[in-house]
Scaffold this motif. Structure first.
Motif, PDB file in Angstrom:
ATOM      1  N   MET A   1       0.846  -1.176   0.000  1.00 13.27           N
ATOM      2  CA  MET A   1       0.000   0.000   0.000  1.00 13.27           C
ATOM      3  C   MET A   1       0.895   1.244   0.000  1.00 13.27           C
ATOM      4  O   MET A   1       1.877   1.318   0.738  1.00 13.27           O
ATOM      5  CB  MET A   1      -0.872  -0.037   1.253  1.00 13.27           C
ATOM      6  CG  MET A   1      -1.803   1.102   1.389  1.00 13.27           C
ATOM      7  SD  MET A   1      -3.021   0.670   2.651  1.00 13.27           S
ATOM      8  CE  MET A   1      -3.221   2.212   3.424  1.00 13.27           C
ATOM      9  N   ILE A   2       0.556   2.212  -0.814  1.00 15.32           N
ATOM     10  CA  ILE A   2       1.303   3.466  -0.905  1.00 15.32           C
ATOM     11  C   ILE A   2       0.525   4.553  -0.145  1.00 15.32           C
ATOM     12  O   ILE A   2      -0.653   4.768  -0.389  1.00 15.32           O
ATOM     13  CB  ILE A   2       1.493   3.901  -2.381  1.00 15.32           C
ATOM     14  CG1 ILE A   2       2.202   2.814  -3.186  1.00 15.32           C
ATOM     15  CG2 ILE A   2       2.230   5.229  -2.452  1.00 15.32           C
ATOM     16  CD1 ILE A   2       3.633   2.571  -2.801  1.00 15.32           C
ATOM     17  N   ILE A   3       1.230   5.233   0.756  1.00 11.68           N
ATOM     18  CA  ILE A   3       0.627   6.298   1.556  1.00 11.68           C
ATOM     19  C   ILE A   3       1.329   7.609   1.237  1.00 11.68           C
ATOM     20  O   ILE A   3       2.560   7.683   1.264  1.00 11.68           O
ATOM     21  CB  ILE A   3       0.747   5.981   3.058  1.00 11.68           C
ATOM     22  CG1 ILE A   3       0.005   4.675   3.364  1.00 11.68           C
ATOM     23  CG2 ILE A   3       0.222   7.136   3.905  1.00 11.68           C
ATOM     24  CD1 ILE A   3       0.219   4.151   4.756  1.00 11.68           C
ATOM     25  N   GLU A   4       0.554   8.645   0.948  1.00 12.45           N
ATOM     26  CA  GLU A   4       1.112   9.967   0.675  1.00 12.45           C
ATOM     27  C   GLU A   4       1.452  10.664   1.990  1.00 12.45           C
ATOM     28  O   GLU A   4       0.766  10.498   2.988  1.00 12.45           O
ATOM     29  CB  GLU A   4       0.109  10.819  -0.104  1.00 12.45           C
ATOM     30  CG  GLU A   4      -0.160  10.311  -1.496  1.00 12.45           C
ATOM     31  CD  GLU A   4      -1.085  11.225  -2.284  1.00 12.45           C
ATOM     32  OE1 GLU A   4      -1.521  12.271  -1.759  1.00 12.45           O
ATOM     33  OE2 GLU A   4      -1.380  10.876  -3.434  1.00 12.45           O
ATOM     34  N   THR A   5       2.522  11.451   1.970  1.00 10.54           N
ATOM     35  CA  THR A   5       2.873  12.275   3.132  1.00 10.54           C
ATOM     36  C   THR A   5       2.752  13.743   2.741  1.00 10.54           C
ATOM     37  O   THR A   5       2.504  14.067   1.575  1.00 10.54           O
ATOM     38  CB  THR A   5       4.325  12.007   3.606  1.00 10.54           C
ATOM     39  OG1 THR A   5       5.226  12.538   2.634  1.00 10.54           O
ATOM     40  CG2 THR A   5       4.580  10.520   3.813  1.00 10.54           C
ATOM     41  N   ASP A   6       2.960  14.606   3.704  1.00 12.36           N
ATOM     42  CA  ASP A   6       2.930  16.048   3.428  1.00 12.36           C
ATOM     43  C   ASP A   6       4.342  16.598   3.233  1.00 12.36           C
ATOM     44  O   ASP A   6       4.581  17.782   3.374  1.00 12.36           O
ATOM     45  CB  ASP A   6       2.207  16.792   4.547  1.00 12.36           C
ATOM     46  CG  ASP A   6       2.903  16.644   5.897  1.00 12.36           C
ATOM     47  OD1 ASP A   6       3.835  15.809   6.013  1.00 12.36           O
ATOM     48  OD2 ASP A   6       2.514  17.350   6.834  1.00 12.36           O
ATOM     49  N   LYS A   7       5.275  15.725   2.893  1.00 10.49           N
ATOM     50  CA  LYS A   7       6.673  16.124   2.667  1.00 10.49           C
ATOM     51  C   LYS A   7       6.958  16.169   1.170  1.00 10.49           C
ATOM     52  O   LYS A   7       6.573  15.270   0.428  1.00 10.49           O
ATOM     53  CB  LYS A   7       7.629  15.129   3.323  1.00 10.49           C
ATOM     54  CG  LYS A   7       7.308  14.825   4.758  1.00 10.49           C
ATOM     55  CD  LYS A   7       8.198  15.593   5.668  1.00 10.49           C
ATOM     56  CE  LYS A   7       7.948  15.199   7.108  1.00 10.49           C
ATOM     57  NZ  LYS A   7       7.467  16.265   7.910  1.00 10.49           N
ATOM     58  N   TYR A   8       7.647  17.238   0.746  1.00 10.95           N
ATOM     59  CA  TYR A   8       7.944  17.426  -0.676  1.00 10.95           C
ATOM     60  C   TYR A   8       9.444  17.653  -0.879  1.00 10.95           C
ATOM     61  O   TYR A   8      10.149  18.082   0.024  1.00 10.95           O
ATOM     62  CB  TYR A   8       7.140  18.600  -1.239  1.00 10.95           C
ATOM     63  CG  TYR A   8       5.665  18.297  -1.261  1.00 10.95           C
ATOM     64  CD1 TYR A   8       5.092  17.644  -2.350  1.00 10.95           C
ATOM     65  CD2 TYR A   8       4.854  18.619  -0.184  1.00 10.95           C
ATOM     66  CE1 TYR A   8       3.744  17.328  -2.360  1.00 10.95           C
ATOM     67  CE2 TYR A   8       3.497  18.311  -0.191  1.00 10.95           C
ATOM     68  CZ  TYR A   8       2.958  17.660  -1.281  1.00 10.95           C
ATOM     69  OH  TYR A   8       1.631  17.334  -1.286  1.00 10.95           O
ATOM     70  N   TYR A   9       9.879  17.372  -2.087  1.00  5.52           N
ATOM     71  CA  TYR A   9      11.291  17.448  -2.457  1.00  5.52           C
ATOM     72  C   TYR A   9      11.399  18.136  -3.812  1.00  5.52           C
ATOM     73  O   TYR A   9      10.647  17.805  -4.731  1.00  5.52           O
ATOM     74  CB  TYR A   9      11.861  16.023  -2.532  1.00  5.52           C
ATOM     75  CG  TYR A   9      13.308  15.943  -2.924  1.00  5.52           C
ATOM     76  CD1 TYR A   9      14.301  16.146  -1.983  1.00  5.52           C
ATOM     77  CD2 TYR A   9      13.689  15.640  -4.226  1.00  5.52           C
ATOM     78  CE1 TYR A   9      15.649  16.063  -2.333  1.00  5.52           C
ATOM     79  CE2 TYR A   9      15.021  15.554  -4.587  1.00  5.52           C
ATOM     80  CZ  TYR A   9      15.986  15.765  -3.631  1.00  5.52           C
ATOM     81  OH  TYR A   9      17.304  15.689  -3.976  1.00  5.52           O
ATOM     82  N   ILE A  10      12.302  19.105  -3.913  1.00  4.17           N
ATOM     83  CA  ILE A  10      12.506  19.798  -5.179  1.00  4.17           C
ATOM     84  C   ILE A  10      13.933  19.514  -5.653  1.00  4.17           C
ATOM     85  O   ILE A  10      14.890  20.002  -5.051  1.00  4.17           O
ATOM     86  CB  ILE A  10      12.267  21.315  -5.053  1.00  4.17           C
ATOM     87  CG1 ILE A  10      10.847  21.582  -4.559  1.00  4.17           C
ATOM     88  CG2 ILE A  10      12.518  22.003  -6.395  1.00  4.17           C
ATOM     89  CD1 ILE A  10      10.571  23.018  -4.208  1.00  4.17           C
ATOM     90  N   PRO A  11      14.086  18.699  -6.697  1.00  2.00           N
ATOM     91  CA  PRO A  11      15.429  18.372  -7.188  1.00  2.00           C
ATOM     92  C   PRO A  11      16.210  19.620  -7.602  1.00  2.00           C
ATOM     93  O   PRO A  11      15.627  20.622  -8.007  1.00  2.00           O
ATOM     94  CB  PRO A  11      15.151  17.486  -8.403  1.00  2.00           C
ATOM     95  CG  PRO A  11      13.797  16.930  -8.168  1.00  2.00           C
ATOM     96  CD  PRO A  11      13.045  18.005  -7.439  1.00  2.00           C
ATOM     97  N   HIS A  12      17.514  19.532  -7.525  1.00  2.00           N
ATOM     98  CA  HIS A  12      18.468  20.568  -7.930  1.00  2.00           C
ATOM     99  C   HIS A  12      18.444  21.794  -7.015  1.00  2.00           C
ATOM    100  O   HIS A  12      19.104  22.774  -7.303  1.00  2.00           O
ATOM    101  CB  HIS A  12      18.254  21.016  -9.380  1.00  2.00           C
ATOM    102  CG  HIS A  12      17.964  19.906 -10.331  1.00  2.00           C
ATOM    103  ND1 HIS A  12      18.809  18.837 -10.534  1.00  2.00           N
ATOM    104  CD2 HIS A  12      16.900  19.686 -11.128  1.00  2.00           C
ATOM    105  CE1 HIS A  12      18.282  18.019 -11.428  1.00  2.00           C
ATOM    106  NE2 HIS A  12      17.121  18.497 -11.799  1.00  2.00           N
ATOM    107  N   LYS A  13      17.680  21.788  -5.934  1.00  2.00           N
ATOM    108  CA  LYS A  13      17.639  22.939  -5.018  1.00  2.00           C
ATOM    109  C   LYS A  13      18.159  22.523  -3.650  1.00  2.00           C
ATOM    110  O   LYS A  13      19.196  22.958  -3.224  1.00  2.00           O
ATOM    111  CB  LYS A  13      16.221  23.491  -4.916  1.00  2.00           C
ATOM    112  CG  LYS A  13      15.753  24.103  -6.214  1.00  2.00           C
ATOM    113  CD  LYS A  13      14.698  25.128  -5.989  1.00  2.00           C
ATOM    114  CE  LYS A  13      14.252  25.655  -7.330  1.00  2.00           C
ATOM    115  NZ  LYS A  13      14.448  27.032  -7.496  1.00  2.00           N
ATOM    116  N   GLN A  14      17.390  21.712  -2.967  1.00  2.00           N
ATOM    117  CA  GLN A  14      17.789  21.252  -1.641  1.00  2.00           C
ATOM    118  C   GLN A  14      17.738  19.726  -1.674  1.00  2.00           C
ATOM    119  O   GLN A  14      16.712  19.147  -1.993  1.00  2.00           O
ATOM    120  CB  GLN A  14      16.831  21.798  -0.587  1.00  2.00           C
ATOM    121  CG  GLN A  14      17.236  21.449   0.813  1.00  2.00           C
ATOM    122  CD  GLN A  14      16.326  22.095   1.828  1.00  2.00           C
ATOM    123  OE1 GLN A  14      15.456  22.885   1.492  1.00  2.00           O
ATOM    124  NE2 GLN A  14      16.512  21.755   3.077  1.00  2.00           N
TER     125      GLN A  14
END
Length: 100
Positions: A1-14
């Motif tokens: 089962m895949i669960i979404e979180t409220d965490k995001y990632y932006i490549p090439h920045k942080q």
């Protein structure tokens, strides 16, 4: 089962992402543990155990607050659009996947 979180990632920045403590405890990932980080089909997989066969597998250390740094060589291969942290409960791993 895949669960979404409220965490995001932006490549090439942080290149850092925080793994939620509840899921780290569930998957028995502790501070200072080395986790496997790999790229498969434009998703970053973070796991304490090998969940997939891939050529670009590296290790990353879990910091005091659950922070993991994505290796630069993997980060550069991702599209420069926002990605979301997902939890794969079946494979006991984290996925960083592009947001559609």
């Amino acid at each position: 089962m895949i669960i979404e979180t409220d965490k995001y990632y932006i490549p090439h920045k942080q290149r850092n992402i925080v793994l939620p403590i509840a899921w780290r405890e569930e998957f028995e990932i502790k501070v200072a543990d080395n986790v496997l980080v790999c790229l498969k089909e434009m998703e970053v997989i973070i796991s304490s155990d090998l969940v997939t066969e891939t050529d670009n597998l590296t290790l990353a250390k879990v910091s005091k607050k659950g922070l993991v740094t994505i290796p630069k060589m993997l980060d550069l291969q991702l599209e420069a659009k926002i990605h979301q942290l997902l939890v794969d409960t079946d494979n006991q791993c984290f996925l960083i996947s592009p947001v559609n």
